[in-house]
Design an enzyme around this catalytic site. Structure first.
Site, mmCIF file in Angstrom:
data_model
loop_
_atom_site.group_PDB
_atom_site.id
_atom_site.type_symbol
_atom_site.label_atom_id
_atom_site.label_comp_id
_atom_site.label_asym_id
_atom_site.label_seq_id
_atom_site.Cartn_x
_atom_site.Cartn_y
_atom_site.Cartn_z
ATOM 1 N N GLU A 118 -14.909 -18.047 25.403
ATOM 2 C CA GLU A 118 -15.322 -19.043 26.402
ATOM 3 C C GLU A 118 -14.427 -18.980 27.641
ATOM 4 O O GLU A 118 -14.344 -19.941 28.404
ATOM 5 C CB GLU A 118 -15.299 -20.465 25.811
ATOM 6 C CG GLU A 118 -16.255 -20.706 24.650
ATOM 7 C CD GLU A 118 -17.734 -20.780 25.048
ATOM 8 O OE1 GLU A 118 -18.040 -20.612 26.237
ATOM 9 O OE2 GLU A 118 -18.555 -20.969 24.134
ATOM 10 N N HIS A 141 -12.022 -26.912 23.925
ATOM 11 C CA HIS A 141 -13.402 -26.896 23.447
ATOM 12 C C HIS A 141 -13.360 -26.925 21.923
ATOM 13 O O HIS A 141 -12.634 -26.144 21.313
ATOM 14 C CB HIS A 141 -14.144 -25.657 23.941
ATOM 15 C CG HIS A 141 -15.388 -25.387 23.170
ATOM 16 N ND1 HIS A 141 -16.416 -26.305 23.087
ATOM 17 C CD2 HIS A 141 -15.770 -24.338 22.403
ATOM 18 C CE1 HIS A 141 -17.363 -25.811 22.303
ATOM 19 N NE2 HIS A 141 -17.001 -24.623 21.866
ATOM 20 N N HIS A 143 -15.707 -28.479 18.070
ATOM 21 C CA HIS A 143 -17.008 -28.813 17.481
ATOM 22 C C HIS A 143 -16.885 -30.086 16.634
ATOM 23 O O HIS A 143 -16.950 -30.019 15.405
ATOM 24 C CB HIS A 143 -17.493 -27.650 16.598
ATOM 25 C CG HIS A 143 -17.588 -26.320 17.290
ATOM 26 N ND1 HIS A 143 -17.597 -25.110 16.616
ATOM 27 C CD2 HIS A 143 -17.694 -26.004 18.608
ATOM 28 C CE1 HIS A 143 -17.705 -24.116 17.487
ATOM 29 N NE2 HIS A 143 -17.757 -24.626 18.696
ATOM 30 N N HIS A 214 -23.740 -28.103 20.242
ATOM 31 C CA HIS A 214 -22.686 -27.092 20.131
ATOM 32 C C HIS A 214 -21.309 -27.738 19.966
ATOM 33 O O HIS A 214 -20.672 -27.566 18.947
ATOM 34 C CB HIS A 214 -22.752 -26.161 21.357
ATOM 35 C CG HIS A 214 -21.674 -25.126 21.398
ATOM 36 N ND1 HIS A 214 -21.673 -24.069 22.268
ATOM 37 C CD2 HIS A 214 -20.530 -24.979 20.671
ATOM 38 C CE1 HIS A 214 -20.601 -23.322 22.072
ATOM 39 N NE2 HIS A 214 -19.886 -23.861 21.113
HETATM 40 O O1 2HA Z 1 -14.612 -19.683 20.239
HETATM 41 O O2 2HA Z 1 -16.453 -22.117 19.766
HETATM 42 O O3 2HA Z 1 -18.111 -21.578 21.744
HETATM 43 C C1 2HA Z 1 -15.698 -19.942 19.465
HETATM 44 C C2 2HA Z 1 -16.545 -20.957 20.092
HETATM 45 C C3 2HA Z 1 -17.480 -20.513 21.142
HETATM 46 ZN ZN ZN Z 2 -17.979 -23.457 20.472
#
Ligand code: 2HA
Ligand code: ZN
Length: 269
Positions: A118, A141, A143, A214
């Protein structure tokens, strides 16, 4: 030997990333290689570091980012695990510098660990933040399970619907994530389009942005701040889910109660 040796300020920044990486794994937000973190570490780079040769050839970023000229970043490595980075940050991430053409990066230390997939989003956001004169140095970032679950309901993706629900679950969420949660519709991971839409959402005055179905992307002064905002939002998502699981839709704090909070705590929205 590590570039962090005898550089306590730089080491502290990198070890904050390691601490957050451990939290992400423990929370179940970082399956396999999921998620990525980058930190602008330029303020901790000394002359001896600037004189260090690159250990890889320049790699194209995929965009020209004029504000990144001469900037340095710590980046999680692509395909690396947060749970490994938590223990060994310099084996699962690396320090890069942007070349003078502002279109390439080269790895300087410690090992040739290729940065996160990313990278276009992260570096474009750093380029934007520097251009705006922001103090923000970190982007995360990840999840987060319950927040991502909520993004599967189209009703929640209308502007500020999810923000209002999450703020109304517990006063802390508005107090500590006072700009709310921006929404970016589903887009291919790692794409330049995703990076562009993320910047638009940050420009719309959000510090945390949902990437539909995502994950989330957040920016802050440092990696702890960026993590804490996601954590308070996800706490609210869990409260919402648990109320629903108990068989009722939570009423949430009223608009008046939330307005009062903004007035008393001097919040931006
Ligand atoms: O790095 O989460 O969006 C792995 C991820 C890509
Ligand atoms: Zn991701």
């Amino acid at each position: 030997m590590s570039v962090l040796d005898n550089r306590p300020a730089l080491k502290a920044e990198v070890y904050k990333v390691a601490e957050v990486a451990g939290y992400l794994w423990e929370k179940g937000w970082a399956e396999r290689n999921g998620g990525n973190i980058t930190v602008n570490i330029t303020e901790h780079v000394d002359d001896a570091m600037r004189a260090m040769p690159a250990i890889t050839a320049p790699v194209a970023i995929g965009a020209t980012l004029p504000n990144l000229k001469g900037k340095w970043f710590y980046c999680k490595g692509t395909n690396r695990r947060m749970r490994d980075l938590a223990r060994w940050p310099m084996e699962n991430g690396s320090i890069i510098r942007i070349t003078d053409d502002c279109a390439h990066y080269e790895i300087v230390a410690d090992a040739p660990v290729k940065p996160t997939s990313e990278l276009p989003s992260h570096l474009s956001v750093h380029n934007y933040l520097i251009g705006k004169g922001s103090n923000y140095k970190a982007s995360v970032h990840t999840h987060p399970i319950q927040l991502v679950s909520m993004s599967h309901n189209p009703e929640f993706l209308e502007k500020d619907v999810l923000t209002d629900i999450l703020w109304s679950m517990i006063p802390e969420t508005k107090a500590f994530c006072p700009r709310g949660l921006g929404i970016v519709p589903y887009m291919l991971p790692s794409s330049v389009e995703l990076a562009d839409e993320t910047i638009k959402a940050i420009d719309d005055n959000y510090d945390v942005v949902m990437w539909e179905k995502h994950g989330v992307f957040s920016v802050g002064d440092d990696v702890m701040e960026a993590f804490d905002m996601i954590d308070v939002l996800n706490k609210s998502a869990i409260i919402y889910r648990d109320a629903c699981a108990m068989g009722f839709k939570p009423t949430g704090m009223t608009q008046e109660q939330m307005k009062e909070l903004s007035t008393v705590f001097n919040l931006p929205k």
